[in-house]
Design a protein around this motif. Structure first.
Motif, PDB file in Angstrom:
ATOM      1  N   VAL A  34       2.488  42.203  17.822  1.00  0.00           N
ATOM      2  CA  VAL A  34       3.611  41.540  16.773  1.00  0.00           C
ATOM      3  C   VAL A  34       2.997  41.525  15.317  1.00  0.00           C
ATOM      4  N   VAL A  35       1.612  41.316  15.236  1.00  0.00           N
ATOM      5  CA  VAL A  35       1.022  41.385  13.964  1.00  0.00           C
ATOM      6  C   VAL A  35       0.331  42.824  13.814  1.00  0.00           C
ATOM      7  N   ALA A  36      -0.276  43.246  14.785  1.00  0.00           N
ATOM      8  CA  ALA A  36      -1.185  44.539  14.461  1.00  0.00           C
ATOM      9  C   ALA A  36      -0.162  45.905  14.421  1.00  0.00           C
ATOM     10  N   GLY A  37       1.148  45.856  14.788  1.00  0.00           N
ATOM     11  CA  GLY A  37       1.855  46.898  14.956  1.00  0.00           C
ATOM     12  C   GLY A  37       2.480  47.085  13.405  1.00  0.00           C
ATOM     13  N   PRO A  38       2.986  45.997  12.949  1.00  0.00           N
ATOM     14  CA  PRO A  38       3.381  46.301  11.632  1.00  0.00           C
ATOM     15  C   PRO A  38       2.143  46.537  10.419  1.00  0.00           C
ATOM     16  N   ALA A  39       1.094  45.746  10.963  1.00  0.00           N
ATOM     17  CA  ALA A  39      -0.125  45.810   9.955  1.00  0.00           C
ATOM     18  C   ALA A  39      -0.820  47.240   9.908  1.00  0.00           C
ATOM     19  N   ILE A  40      -0.796  48.148  11.053  1.00  0.00           N
ATOM     20  CA  ILE A  40      -0.975  49.420  11.316  1.00  0.00           C
ATOM     21  C   ILE A  40      -0.246  50.291  10.614  1.00  0.00           C
ATOM     22  N   LEU A  41       0.986  49.845  10.772  1.00  0.00           N
ATOM     23  CA  LEU A  41       2.175  50.932  10.107  1.00  0.00           C
ATOM     24  C   LEU A  41       1.906  50.869   8.511  1.00  0.00           C
ATOM     25  N   THR A  42       1.707  49.644   8.005  1.00  0.00           N
ATOM     26  CA  THR A  42       1.832  49.449   6.775  1.00  0.00           C
ATOM     27  C   THR A  42       0.205  50.014   6.125  1.00  0.00           C
ATOM     28  N   GLU A 300      -8.015  56.119  10.503  1.00  0.00           N
ATOM     29  CA  GLU A 300      -8.563  55.332  11.582  1.00  0.00           C
ATOM     30  C   GLU A 300      -8.911  53.795  11.383  1.00  0.00           C
ATOM     31  N   ILE A 301      -9.449  53.788  10.378  1.00  0.00           N
ATOM     32  CA  ILE A 301      -9.954  52.406   9.887  1.00  0.00           C
ATOM     33  C   ILE A 301      -8.610  51.481   9.451  1.00  0.00           C
ATOM     34  N   MET A 302      -7.781  52.055   8.914  1.00  0.00           N
ATOM     35  CA  MET A 302      -6.322  51.695   8.767  1.00  0.00           C
ATOM     36  C   MET A 302      -5.703  50.879  10.059  1.00  0.00           C
ATOM     37  N   VAL A 303      -5.971  51.688  11.359  1.00  0.00           N
ATOM     38  CA  VAL A 303      -5.428  51.330  12.670  1.00  0.00           C
ATOM     39  C   VAL A 303      -6.253  50.128  12.885  1.00  0.00           C
ATOM     40  N   ALA A 304      -7.692  50.184  12.617  1.00  0.00           N
ATOM     41  CA  ALA A 304      -8.620  49.019  12.982  1.00  0.00           C
ATOM     42  C   ALA A 304      -8.299  47.799  12.248  1.00  0.00           C
ATOM     43  N   PHE A 305      -7.999  48.244  11.002  1.00  0.00           N
ATOM     44  CA  PHE A 305      -7.839  46.876   9.953  1.00  0.00           C
ATOM     45  C   PHE A 305      -6.249  46.129  10.624  1.00  0.00           C
ATOM     46  N   GLY A 306      -5.540  46.863  11.028  1.00  0.00           N
ATOM     47  CA  GLY A 306      -4.279  46.466  11.952  1.00  0.00           C
ATOM     48  C   GLY A 306      -4.689  45.359  12.736  1.00  0.00           C
ATOM     49  N   PHE A 307      -5.664  45.594  13.679  1.00  0.00           N
ATOM     50  CA  PHE A 307      -6.257  44.858  14.438  1.00  0.00           C
ATOM     51  C   PHE A 307      -7.245  43.725  13.890  1.00  0.00           C
ATOM     52  N   LEU A 308      -7.697  44.220  12.792  1.00  0.00           N
ATOM     53  CA  LEU A 308      -8.534  42.931  12.086  1.00  0.00           C
ATOM     54  C   LEU A 308      -7.193  42.121  11.621  1.00  0.00           C
ATOM     55  N   ILE A 341      -8.375  52.954  21.760  1.00  0.00           N
ATOM     56  CA  ILE A 341      -7.517  53.690  20.781  1.00  0.00           C
ATOM     57  C   ILE A 341      -8.687  54.503  19.996  1.00  0.00           C
ATOM     58  N   GLY A 342      -9.927  53.817  19.736  1.00  0.00           N
ATOM     59  CA  GLY A 342     -10.887  54.526  19.220  1.00  0.00           C
ATOM     60  C   GLY A 342     -11.534  55.544  20.001  1.00  0.00           C
ATOM     61  N   ILE A 343     -11.635  55.431  21.255  1.00  0.00           N
ATOM     62  CA  ILE A 343     -12.230  56.580  22.134  1.00  0.00           C
ATOM     63  C   ILE A 343     -11.112  57.655  22.217  1.00  0.00           C
ATOM     64  N   LEU A 344      -9.998  57.596  22.318  1.00  0.00           N
ATOM     65  CA  LEU A 344      -8.837  58.486  22.172  1.00  0.00           C
ATOM     66  C   LEU A 344      -8.987  59.289  20.904  1.00  0.00           C
ATOM     67  N   ASN A 384     -16.009  52.231  14.150  1.00  0.00           N
ATOM     68  CA  ASN A 384     -15.016  51.482  13.234  1.00  0.00           C
ATOM     69  C   ASN A 384     -13.609  50.896  14.242  1.00  0.00           C
ATOM     70  N   SER A 385     -13.569  51.197  15.310  1.00  0.00           N
ATOM     71  CA  SER A 385     -12.553  50.650  16.190  1.00  0.00           C
ATOM     72  C   SER A 385     -12.939  49.080  16.770  1.00  0.00           C
ATOM     73  N   VAL A 386     -14.338  49.050  16.551  1.00  0.00           N
ATOM     74  CA  VAL A 386     -14.709  47.535  17.102  1.00  0.00           C
ATOM     75  C   VAL A 386     -15.286  46.908  15.992  1.00  0.00           C
ATOM     76  N   GLN A 387     -15.950  47.099  15.054  1.00  0.00           N
ATOM     77  CA  GLN A 387     -16.252  46.291  13.812  1.00  0.00           C
ATOM     78  C   GLN A 387     -15.409  45.700  12.948  1.00  0.00           C
ATOM     79  N   PRO A 388     -14.497  46.323  12.590  1.00  0.00           N
ATOM     80  CA  PRO A 388     -13.585  45.691  11.716  1.00  0.00           C
ATOM     81  C   PRO A 388     -12.712  44.485  12.547  1.00  0.00           C
TER      82      PRO A 388
END
Length: 477
Positions: A34-42, A300-308, A341-344, A384-388
């Motif tokens: 709910v948070v990560a999806g829109p944040a990743i798109l943004t 890719e960092i934008m995706v990780a920032f969504g999870f951040l 996602i980082g592995i992919l 970068n899929s873990v650190q952020p």
């Protein structure tokens, strides 16, 4: 008979527990997305705006592309690191206040953040106005520095857009109301593509055309976010402008500064990579290739920032509501999801390395250098899929001050010196600098994992309650 009755409940309990665990994972995943999806798109839309700008500038000329790389990876990273970092203090306060159901405090925190970010932006202005002499002092080529000085003036409105953009995003994310942000970002991205094509290809306005389109791409979402907040869609959290925003600013400034220092040190890390690369011979090709790699990594960092963002919101909400077990469970689910996602993306980057460069440039030399750097790019994306995400945990818990020292040690005392030695002493050039900096990132990630695992989360709940009660008392005095 007795044996059967003894086994059946045991098996049944195992099934129930297994179903309950799966149900917890499913529920937590929904809250995260709910948070990560829109944040990743943004964030992908924001990164996409930079990629579109870079693609159009790259087809104007290599000098222009190298200058753009300097602006984006040095000046804009400098501004982004400071303003995004300082707004992450708002993320901690809003998330914990929302979890504690002190909804009215979010609007006051938002207004305080506007004041602090506006003052910080004024301090950043000279870096944009005097970009040319700054880059020359830093050892960049004269032609690239001159062009960067011209481009930097066009990025001043973009820098000021961050005041509204970052603060409103933190405010809305804390309430899980960030879908509107992604819709606005996607809309502005479409406008950016159309305007960039019209102004550069159709009407041939060159740099000015791309820059105007870029400015609009950043300001359109801001206008929409403010309209959303002021129109009554956040009734519980936005009660209108208040003089309380000017009260007790110093504690907020201290939290914002520590938060800013934490993220600045992370964001500026890649800027040092560009500056070190600019001192090599044939630096224009290497800067162009490196900027393309960093642009791809930025997606890719934008995706990780969504999870951040998801980690920050989930941890701060659970700590504010007084549930340490839920906070720990959320951390595990977020880290595993982001790492998968980082592995992919790691696999995709390895297999498509020969084609990546041609997305951004026509130059075979630059494209070949991108292919050469792709293995390092792939490993960067994996880390970068873990650190952020771990940085998001730190923001949610309010550990920004502690992580500042972790970043200084791992990045600036280990990563950069190792990179300089490998790049200059061992003549590995860009690869050497990048390898050294990857070592710094790895060390920082290991330290954050250790810190997270050894944390007393019951104590963190008490700290969060104390913080929320303190701000509440000050607001009601």
């Amino acid at each position: 008979m007795g044996s059967n009755t003894g086994e059946t409940p045991s098996a049944g309990n195992g099934i129930i527990q297994d179903e309950s665990f799966k149900h917890r994972i499913w529920n937590e995943s929904k809250k995260i997305w709910v948070v990560a999806g829109p944040a990743i798109l943004t964030r992908c839309s924001t990164s996409g705006a930079n990629a579109i700008t870079q693609a159009f500038i790259g087809h104007i000329g290599t000098t222009e592309l190298a200058a753009f790389a300097l602006i984006v990876t040095v000046l804009m990273r400098f501004a982004t690191g400071l303003l995004l970092g300082m707004s992450s203090g708002l993320e901690t306060l809003c998330g914990q206040a929302y979890g504690a159901r002190q909804y009215h405090m979010l609007g006051i925190f938002l207004q305080r953040s506007w004041l602090i970010l506006a003052l910080s932006s004024i301090l950043l202005l000279p870096f944009f106005v005097f970009a040319t002499p700054i880059f020359k002092v830093l050892g960049q080529e004269e032609s690239i520095s001159d062009m960067a000085g011209t481009l930097s003036l066009w990025f001043i409105p973009v820098m000021y857009s961050y005041i509204t953009s970052f603060s409103c995003q933190m405010f809305l994310q804390a309430q899980s109301k960030n879908k509107i942000i992604s819709y606005l970002a996607a809309f502005s991205l479409c406008i950016h593509v159309l305007l960039s094509w019209l102004l550069t290809v159709e009407y041939r306005f060159g740099i000015a055309g791309v820059a105007i389109s870029n400015i609009l791409a950043y300001w359109i979402p801001n206008i929409g976010q403010l309209a959303f907040i002021f129109s009554g869609r956040c009734k519980e959290t936005w009660k209108g402008f208040s003089m309380l925003a000017f009260k007790d600013l110093w504690p907020v400034i201290k939290l914002s500064v520590s938060a800013g220092a934490m993220l600045c040190l992370e964001v500026w890390y890649n800027s040092v990579l560009i500056l070190l690369t600019g001192r090599f011979k044939n630096s224009e090709v290497e800067i162009d290739a490196l900027s393309i790699c960093l642009n791809i990594s930025g997606w890719e960092i934008m995706v990780a920032f969504g999870f951040l963002a998801a980690a920050s919101v989930r941890i701060s909400n659970e700590l504010g509501s007084g549930d340490p077990k839920a906070a720990k469970f959320s951390i595990a689910v977020i880290v595993i999801t982001s790492f998968s996602i980082g592995i992919l993306l790691f696999i995709v980057c390895i297999f498509l390395r020969e084609q990546l460069g041609y997305i951004f440039t026509k130059s075979p030399e630059v494209a070949a250098e991108v292919a050469h750097l792709s293995p390092l790019l792939a490993f960067s994306m994996l880390m970068n899929s873990v650190q952020p995400v771990l940085s998001g945990v730190a923001i949610g818990a309010g550990w920004q001050s502690s992580v500042v020292f972790v970043n200084i040690g791992s990045y600036y005392l280990i990563g950069i010196p190792f990179g300089a030695i490998l790049g200059y002493v061992f003549n590995l050039h860009v690869m050497g600098v990048w390898i050294g900096m990857l070592i710094g990132t790895l060390i920082q990630t290991i330290i954050l994992i250790t810190l997270t695992c050894k944390t007393d989360w019951d104590k963190q709940v008490s700290i969060a309650k104390t913080r929320v009660n303190k701000w509440l008392a000050e607001a009601t005095e």
